[in-house]
Design an enzyme around this catalytic site. Structure first.
Site, PDB file in Angstrom:
ATOM      1  CG  HIS A 167      -2.219  -0.756   1.042  1.00  0.00           C
ATOM      2  ND1 HIS A 167      -2.608  -1.733   2.026  1.00  0.00           N
ATOM      3  CD2 HIS A 167      -2.972  -1.304  -0.042  1.00  0.00           C
ATOM      4  CE1 HIS A 167      -3.964  -2.386   1.533  1.00  0.00           C
ATOM      5  NE2 HIS A 167      -3.943  -1.941   0.267  1.00  0.00           N
ATOM      6  CB  CYS A 213       5.674 -15.321 -13.679  1.00  0.00           C
ATOM      7  SG  CYS A 213       5.892 -17.060 -12.674  1.00  0.00           S
TER       8      CYS A 213
END
Length: 560
Positions: free
Chosen positions: A186, A485
């Site tokens: 965040h 990935c």
């Protein structure tokens, strides 16, 4: 120490004195017991958690934008019924309200910390909620951001809580630098939304002395200590030039001579779609599905799963969406998938596909949900299994996919045995996807969660590059695509090397896509191949990196 290296997650450069944010909320004593009135103690705990939730919501309303959603999600965590139930249980056993809250959060913290990089990035959120509630119960102040600074400062912390980050005055903070976190934390999300340069995952950041002038580059991840005026001016000019380059580097990923390299995003759920689309991801290269299964005593229903998968598939019409089936076990325990017994070393025990094959209904349900979600969409669904060691496992997974109606089934290459025998596995599957983080962990016997071994996790390690090359060669021989990935793909220089090794697509945290797209567009495929050959000739990670960068002149345009 003249510079530190982290991960740039919000572009731009910030210059100013360091202000360190250090949490000093004490841990409630483990042996603390309440006076005997359990109900009153439970009520105190619930009041504290509700006060925290209300404060978070109020902060979100004041901040608006992305912060409102982030803090609303935190408020929901504080009001979680499961958390309340755990607090009740602990208080019933005699723990004080503060200790009960602390321990109850600990259970969820461990669960997230072991659930892979994406969800581990949410640990700071839990710690912040816990500390705010504990501070209220203990009657101690919660440290906040510096106030009254004479000039814009660089905020340095182990990690930053959304509740503090959301209300930062853009004119007061020149940049964020944190030791922990990642592209999906965040801190990263809010920094980008606020336009503040940010560097995360920067080892040693909290050892910088208070007041030290630093220059933080939110694109390259470099933090310079006590830079000269000339270095500051050069960095600012380079940042401006880089922004112009990135703005011009749009469209599908490809090299300077037109060799196409699809650039995809790693996501942990539908909430990550806006960032992926904003950064022009051509699809999803790793959809981590663990978020659907965490903290549950029973697996999510097929309908629940179908909705979460369909939302992502519909976001990329005509694009590729690669979904990893549940990767549980080891550091990601789930209540409804208990291990077969005591495992002295869970990382080498039943995890990933091994666990799913032992718990067929969970695998079958997930594959059914995926097949249903793909119906009526134009996205190209590809499903892959984690932790495949050999041919028998690969064939069994592909058969399960076919039976469920999933047309394209592949495997992750995370175990050295699979990389070494990629030529055997290639014909049995539809594609490979290399998970560089776990492949490094198993190649060097270096636990990903042990910070002192982080050097062995460096994706530039020549032995790791050799295994990637072997995998790509095995895939090519079988006529199969081979992607990467792991977050190694997010390094612009290494992305070029991976293409040179034969990797056919790259997937990463979405904020890294523009830089990787720009780096590829400045080099031909031949240059990438030459850099790959040079890197494998190095004897250390640093040598490999330096040898490759010497053959990638286009990186200078990006000030990398």
């Amino acid at each position: 120490m003249e510079r530190l290296n982290g991960t740039g997650v919000s572009p731009g450069v910030g210059y100013g004195p360091v202000h360190r944010l250090v949490s000093t909320v004490p841990e409630p004593p483990a042996d603390a017991v309440h006076t005997g009135d359990a109900e009153a103690e439970k009520a105190r705990a619930m009041v504290a958690l509700e006060e925290v939730a209300a404060d978070l919501e109020a902060r979100g309303e004041r901040a608006g934008g992305d912060a409102r959603e982030v803090l609303a999600a935190q408020a929901m965590m504080a009001r979680d019924p499961g958390l309340a139930g755990d607090v009740d249980l602990l208080v019933g056993r005699g723990a004080t309200a503060a200790r009960a809250v602390y321990e109850a959060f600990g259970k969820y913290r461990e669960m997230l910390a072991g659930a892979g990089a994406y969800l581990a990035a949410r640990v700071a959120d839990l710690d912040d909620i816990r500390d705010r509630a504990v501070a209220r119960l203990l009657g101690v102040p919660l440290p906040g951001l510096p106030e009254g600074a004479a000039r814009p400062y660089v905020l340095v912390a182990r990690d930053l809580a959304p509740a503090d980050t959301a209300l930062i005055d853009r004119g007061s903070v020149a940049a964020f630098v944190t030791e922990e976190g990642g592209p999906t934390s965040h801190t990263a999300i809010l920094a980008r939304a606020m336009g503040i340069p940010a560097v995360v995952a920067c080892p040693g950041a909290t050892t910088i002395e208070e007041g030290t002038l630093v220059l933080a580059d939110g694109a390259s991840g470099v933090v310079r200590l006590s830079p000269t005026d000339e270095e500051v001016e050069t960095a600012r000019n380079a940042a401006s030039a880089r922004e112009a380059v990135l703005a011009a580097a749009t469209g599908p990923g490809c090299t300077a001579d037109g060799y196409e390299v699809p650039l995809l995003a790693n996501i942990g759920g539908p909430a990550d779609l806006p960032t992926a689309l904003e950064n022009e991801a051509q699809g999803v290269g790793l959809y981590r599905t663990e978020f659907l299964f965490l903290d549950r005593t029973t697996p999510p229903t097929v309908d629940e799963q179908e909705a979460a998968y369909r939302e992502v598939l519909e976001a990329f019409p005509g694009g590729r969406v690669v979904v990893r089936v549940l990767d549980a076990g080891a550091d990601k325990p789930l209540a409804f998938l208990p291990p077969p017994g005591e495992e002295p070393n869970p990382a080498l025990g039943e995890r990933g596909l091994r666990m799913l094959l032992r718990n067929r209904p969970t695998l079958t349900g997930q594959l059914e949900a995926l097949a249903r979600a793909a119906q009526g969409t134009t996205a190209k669904l590809q499903v892959m299994a984690p932790m495949v060691a050999g041919l028998a496992e690969a064939e069994e997974f592909v058969a399960a996919c076919r039976a469920a109606g999933v047309e394209t089934a592949g495997i992750m290459i995370e175990i050295p045995a699979a990389a070494i025998r990629a030529s055997d596995l290639g014909p049995a599957v539809d594609f490979f996807s290399i998970g560089t983080n776990d492949l490094a962990q198993y190649t060097f016997a270096a636990d990903r969660q042990v910070g002192s071994l982080s050097a062995l996790q460096d994706p530039w390690q020549p032995a790791l590059l050799d295994l990637i090359a072997m995998t790509a060669e095995g895939a090519k021989a079988a006529g199969r695509p081979c992607g990467v990935c792991g977050e190694a793909a997010a390094d612009p220089a290494l992305a070029c090397v991976l293409v040179g090794l034969g990797v056919t697509s790259l997937s990463m945290g979405a904020p890294a896509l523009p830089l990787v797209r720009a780096a590829l567009s400045r080099h031909t495929r031949a240059q990438c191949e030459a850099a790959a050959v040079a890197a494998r000739q190095g004897q250390t990670a640093d040598e490999a990196r330096d040898l490759a960068r010497g053959l990638l002149p286009g990186l200078s345009d990006l000030a990398l």
